[in-house]
Design an enzyme around this catalytic site. Structure first.
Site, mmCIF file in Angstrom:
data_model
loop_
_atom_site.group_PDB
_atom_site.id
_atom_site.type_symbol
_atom_site.label_atom_id
_atom_site.label_comp_id
_atom_site.label_asym_id
_atom_site.label_seq_id
_atom_site.Cartn_x
_atom_site.Cartn_y
_atom_site.Cartn_z
ATOM 1 C CG LEU A 104 -2.000 -1.024 1.312
ATOM 2 C CD1 LEU A 104 -2.599 -1.071 2.720
ATOM 3 C CD2 LEU A 104 -3.091 -0.722 0.300
ATOM 4 C CD GLU A 137 -10.620 -3.098 5.418
ATOM 5 O OE1 GLU A 137 -11.726 -3.599 5.600
ATOM 6 O OE2 GLU A 137 -9.825 -3.492 4.561
ATOM 7 C CE LYS A 139 -0.583 -0.939 6.267
ATOM 8 N NZ LYS A 139 0.341 -1.870 6.890
ATOM 9 C CD GLU A 195 -2.174 -8.156 7.596
ATOM 10 O OE1 GLU A 195 -2.568 -8.251 6.408
ATOM 11 O OE2 GLU A 195 -1.092 -7.665 7.915
ATOM 12 C CE LYS A 335 2.093 2.292 7.684
ATOM 13 N NZ LYS A 335 3.479 2.106 8.046
ATOM 14 C CB CYS A 429 36.500 18.348 14.095
ATOM 15 S SG CYS A 429 36.051 16.663 13.695
ATOM 16 C CB CYS A 432 40.310 15.258 13.096
ATOM 17 S SG CYS A 432 39.597 16.741 12.378
ATOM 18 C CB CYS A 453 38.336 14.693 9.598
ATOM 19 S SG CYS A 453 36.974 14.350 10.716
HETATM 20 S S1 IVH Z 1 -5.388 -4.108 1.523
HETATM 21 C C1 IVH Z 1 -2.251 -4.357 -2.437
HETATM 22 N N1 IVH Z 1 -6.302 -3.921 3.949
HETATM 23 O O1 IVH Z 1 -0.835 -3.960 4.822
HETATM 24 C C2 IVH Z 1 -2.377 -4.666 -0.993
HETATM 25 N N2 IVH Z 1 -4.027 -4.457 3.690
HETATM 26 O O2 IVH Z 1 1.171 -2.342 3.423
HETATM 27 C C3 IVH Z 1 -3.785 -4.428 -0.530
HETATM 28 N N3 IVH Z 1 -2.839 -4.818 5.777
HETATM 29 O O3 IVH Z 1 0.307 -6.400 2.608
HETATM 30 C C4 IVH Z 1 -3.868 -4.703 0.883
HETATM 31 N N4 IVH Z 1 -4.535 -4.480 7.110
HETATM 32 O O4 IVH Z 1 -0.523 -7.164 4.896
HETATM 33 C C5 IVH Z 1 -5.231 -4.169 3.202
HETATM 34 N N5 IVH Z 1 -7.259 -3.747 6.033
HETATM 35 C C6 IVH Z 1 -6.207 -3.994 5.290
HETATM 36 C C7 IVH Z 1 -4.970 -4.312 5.841
HETATM 37 C C8 IVH Z 1 -3.895 -4.528 5.015
HETATM 38 C C9 IVH Z 1 -3.256 -4.782 7.042
HETATM 39 C C10 IVH Z 1 -1.456 -5.096 5.370
HETATM 40 C C11 IVH Z 1 -1.338 -6.169 4.334
HETATM 41 C C12 IVH Z 1 -0.609 -5.538 3.200
HETATM 42 C C13 IVH Z 1 0.073 -4.415 3.877
HETATM 43 C C14 IVH Z 1 0.390 -3.323 2.878
#
Ligand code: IVH
Length: 704
Positions: A104, A137, A139, A195, A335, A429, A432, A453
């Site tokens: 991603l 959703e 991650k 996951e 993130k 420095c 040196c 240095c």
């Molecule tokens: S969609 C093309 N949905 O994040 C990949 N990934 O950085 C589409 N991950 O490899 C992935 N939660 O292991 C998706 N709700 C979620 C996720 C998720 C965790 C992880 C997954 C992926 C990685 C990508």
């Protein structure tokens, strides 16, 4: 006792701005990054035992990408940006994914998320402001897996591996109690992706058991899940109680849904666990609100998450959007912001980088922030320390943002101890002992020790041997680094004693790996060929700040001999002397360059470097341009490929004959030298009626 992996300092000190890197540094750093990232991938994916945090890892990858974006010609064939994850380890059968498993794009701020939606809109040519509905959703911080069903029966489970090939973990995945083994009303072929993670107190229990058994502890839940899934004996996996959230698919023989949201509903009907916090959001603001909510409730969840994933809801739009370098354009991982913590600054030390830049570094009481221990924080430069007024002994707030290395946010003034003294950047420095100077308008203070240095030596020696300097073939980065580490070459003059000492080195050169007889002889020949050097090359080779190739030639032309130049530098040491004024007044030498020269030649270490070099090489006086030459005072442009001399040679020769060399044709040009393949500049010359000559005529003019 089991050991907890610790973060390394390596990533913390990669502080040179990308724009400031030289080509040699770029090559070296991209090489180092490729090696390092590969090693971290191996530890993470194959051994489930990383030694750096995810953020530090992200920072390495981002650094790599930032450098590659700026120096695209230097991208390596084995660049980490060209692969995802690590190739599968041995021990499991390989599975080639029918549809690659990508990754991603990341975002770290709300602004970047809004930009993402704008990009989607532009790509699809939607009217400005038109809402783009997304599914948002969590991650999940686990590892992705692909579960294949044929005619409704589970037939295969695979890890992602490098995205192309994964490992066959069919039996291990079958131990996850929540995954359906048989599905009703499924298409003939269905590959569900999601996951695998470790939830509840499973992680704490597992680490307690590992510790008891004297085995290595898992750094976090993700690694514990990965380690558990990749057990050769599925019975061990079964004990670990892994869980699964489904969120996507690979190959399917029939699609009955038109949106991502409908697909999630379908997954539920088939019996897959999906994340209960997933939400259909009509607008980006709704999605951002969910991100804030989930972020706040994050600590209360029974599993680890590191952000929120947004996916464009409409499948027809997803198709049109497609992917770039294996990341879908229709999805984004947002993130979570940096986690903060309080700690105490034990000491502020100064790190010297490869360009001589001095960077203050706060050593703090080790503190845990989001699963990693931090003990060093880069403070960039003395202005930042002053602005934040960080003092030794201070209590400070630090944070780790997702995209960068730990940062010091602020001092907690109420907790400052009485008598705490303002911190001051050293003016010498720490490596040196040479003077460290800060030029006007610059934030960075630099060591003037250059070649002596040790922090800068390899870089400087490389420059010394480079094509426009001493041009010594056979002394590349690897060789210089080896000689330096062995203590054989400390300063440039040592290069010239190598041939004499080769058999007395320890171990003798001929016995070192990679050093055959022929290679050795070739190197010595290359060194001997450079015992005499022109003054301009000599000056350029010293790596004096602001002295590039053309400035070196200018200085050589002006001073004529090294003795003359050194005498002026010695006289200029005296602030009031006329020498300084004389230096300033040389055409094209400003006060900044004048000061850089004075600083360099008055540094005792540099004086020794020059003295030692003069014992082993002869510096030729600069042949003053013959002012009566036919081209003296004229402006010349070279274009096309010259076949009998290099561009550099031609340029140097023209300057020696008193001509100026320009890069483009204008009314001021007097003469254009056309080599084969000359293009627009030839046309410009014709248009402006400027005289053109070919290479033969040029050679006659040049007296060759
Ligand atoms: S969609 C093309 N949905 O994040 C990949 N990934 O950085 C589409 N991950 O490899 C992935 N939660 O292991 C998706 N709700 C979620 C996720 C998720 C965790 C992880 C997954 C992926 C990685 C990508």
């Amino acid at each position: 006792m089991a050991k907890t992996p610790k973060a390394s300092l390596g990533a913390d000190v990669r502080t040179i701005a990308v724009e400031a890197l030289t080509e040699a540094q770029v090559k070296r750093e991209l090489g180092a990054l490729a090696r390092e990232i590969l090693e971290h991938d191996r530890r993470y994916y194959l051994e489930d035992a990383p030694i750096i945090s995810d953020e530090q890892y992200d920072a390495l990858r981002q650094r790599n990408e930032a450098i590659e974006a700026r120096f695209s010609a230097l991208v390596r064939a084995d660049s980490p940006s060209r692969r995802v994850g690590a190739p599968p380890g041995t021990g499991f059968q390989k599975v080639v994914h029918r549809h690659p498993m990508g990754s991603l794009q990341n975002a770290f701020s709300e602004e970047e998320v809004r930009d993402f939606i704008d990009r989607v809109r532009r790509f699809l040519a939607l009217p400005e402001g038109e809402p783009v509905a997304v599914v948002a959703e969590p991650k999940i911080d686990g590892l992705s897996a692909a579960l294949r069903y044929e005619n409704g029966r589970y037939v295969q489970g695979a890890t992602r591996g490098d995205g192309i090939t994964g490992e066959d973990v069919t039996a291990n995945i079958a131990t996850i109690s929540a995954m359906p083994k048989v599905i009703k009303n499924a298409p003939a072929v269905l590959e569900v992706r999601g996951e695998v993670y470790m939830g509840g107190d499973e992680f704490t229990k597992l680490n307690a058991a590992q510790e008891k058994a004297g085995k290595q502890l898992y750094a976090n839940r993700r690694n514990a899940a990965a380690g558990s899934l990749r057990q050769i004996d599925p019975a061990v996996t079964a004990e670990r109680q892994l869980r699964f959230f489904a969120y996507g698919h690979g190959e399917v023989s029939e699609e009955t849904w038109t949106t991502q949201w409908e697909f999630l509903e379908q997954l539920k009907r088939w019996g897959f666990p999906t994340n209960p916090l997933a939400k259909h959001c009509k607008t980006v603001e709704e999605a951002l609100a969910l991100h804030r909510d989930i972020g706040q409730g994050r600590k209360g969840l029974a599993y680890d998450i590191d952000g929120v994933v947004y996916k464009v809801d409409r499948i027809d739009w997803q198709r049109r959007l497609g992917s770039v370098s294996r990341a879908p354009r229709w999805a984004l991982a947002h993130k979570f912001a940096a986690e903060q913590a309080e700690t105490v600054v034990r000491k502020i030390v100064v790190y010297v980088g490869r360009t001589g830049a001095l960077t203050p570094l706060a050593q703090v009481e080790p503190v845990h922030v989001g699963g990693v221990t931090i003990s060093n924080i880069g403070l960039h430069n003395e202005d930042i320390v002053a602005e934040k007024d960080v003092r030794e002994g201070d209590t400070v707030i630090i944070q780790r943002a997702g995209d960068v290395i730990p940062q010091l946010v602020r001092v907690v003034p109420e907790k400052r101890k009485r008598g705490a003294r303002k911190w001051k950047m050293p003016e010498v420095c720490p490596i040196c002992g040479s003077a460290a100077v800060r030029e006007e308008g610059e934030a960075v203070r630099r060591c003037t020790g250059g070649l002596i240095c040790s922090a800068q030596a390899v870089e400087r020696l490389l420059h010394f041997c480079s094509r426009l300097a001493f041009d010594i073939h056979g002394l590349g980065e690897i060789q210089i680094a080896q000689f330096w580490e062995n203590g054989d070459i400390k300063e440039p003059a040592d290069i010239f004693t190598l041939p004499r000492l080769a058999s007395r080195l320890k171990p003798p050169l001929a016995e070192r790996p990679g050093w055959g007889e022929t290679k050795m002889r070739n190197l010595f020949r290359a060194i001997e060929a450079r015992r005499t050097v022109s003054l301009d090359r000599f000056l350029y080779s010293l790596g004096i700040r602001h002295v590039g190739e053309s400035t070196a030639r200018l200085l050589a032309m002006h001073f004529g001999s090294l003795d003359n130049l050194l005498a002026t530098m010695a006289a200029a040491r005296d602030e009031d002397s006329d020498a300084r004024a004389a230096l300033d007044s040389i055409d094209q030498v400003g006060p900044v360059l004048a000061q850089a020269l004075i600083d360099f030649f008055n540094e005792p270490h540099n004086q020794k470097v020059v003295r030692d070099l003069r014992e082993v090489v002869t510096v030729e006086d600069f042949a003053r341009p013959a002012m009566d030459s036919a081209i003296a005072g004229k402006t010349i442009v070279f274009t096309g490929t010259l076949e009998r001399m290099t561009r550099e040679e031609a340029k140097a020769r023209a300057q020696q004959l008193g001509a100026k060399v320009a890069g483009s044709v204008s009314k001021k040009t007097d003469l254009v030298v056309l080599g084969p393949g000359a293009g627009s500049k030839a046309k410009d010359a014709e248009r402006l009626g400027i005289k053109t000559i070919d290479e033969d005529e040029w050679l006659k003019l040049a007296g060759k």
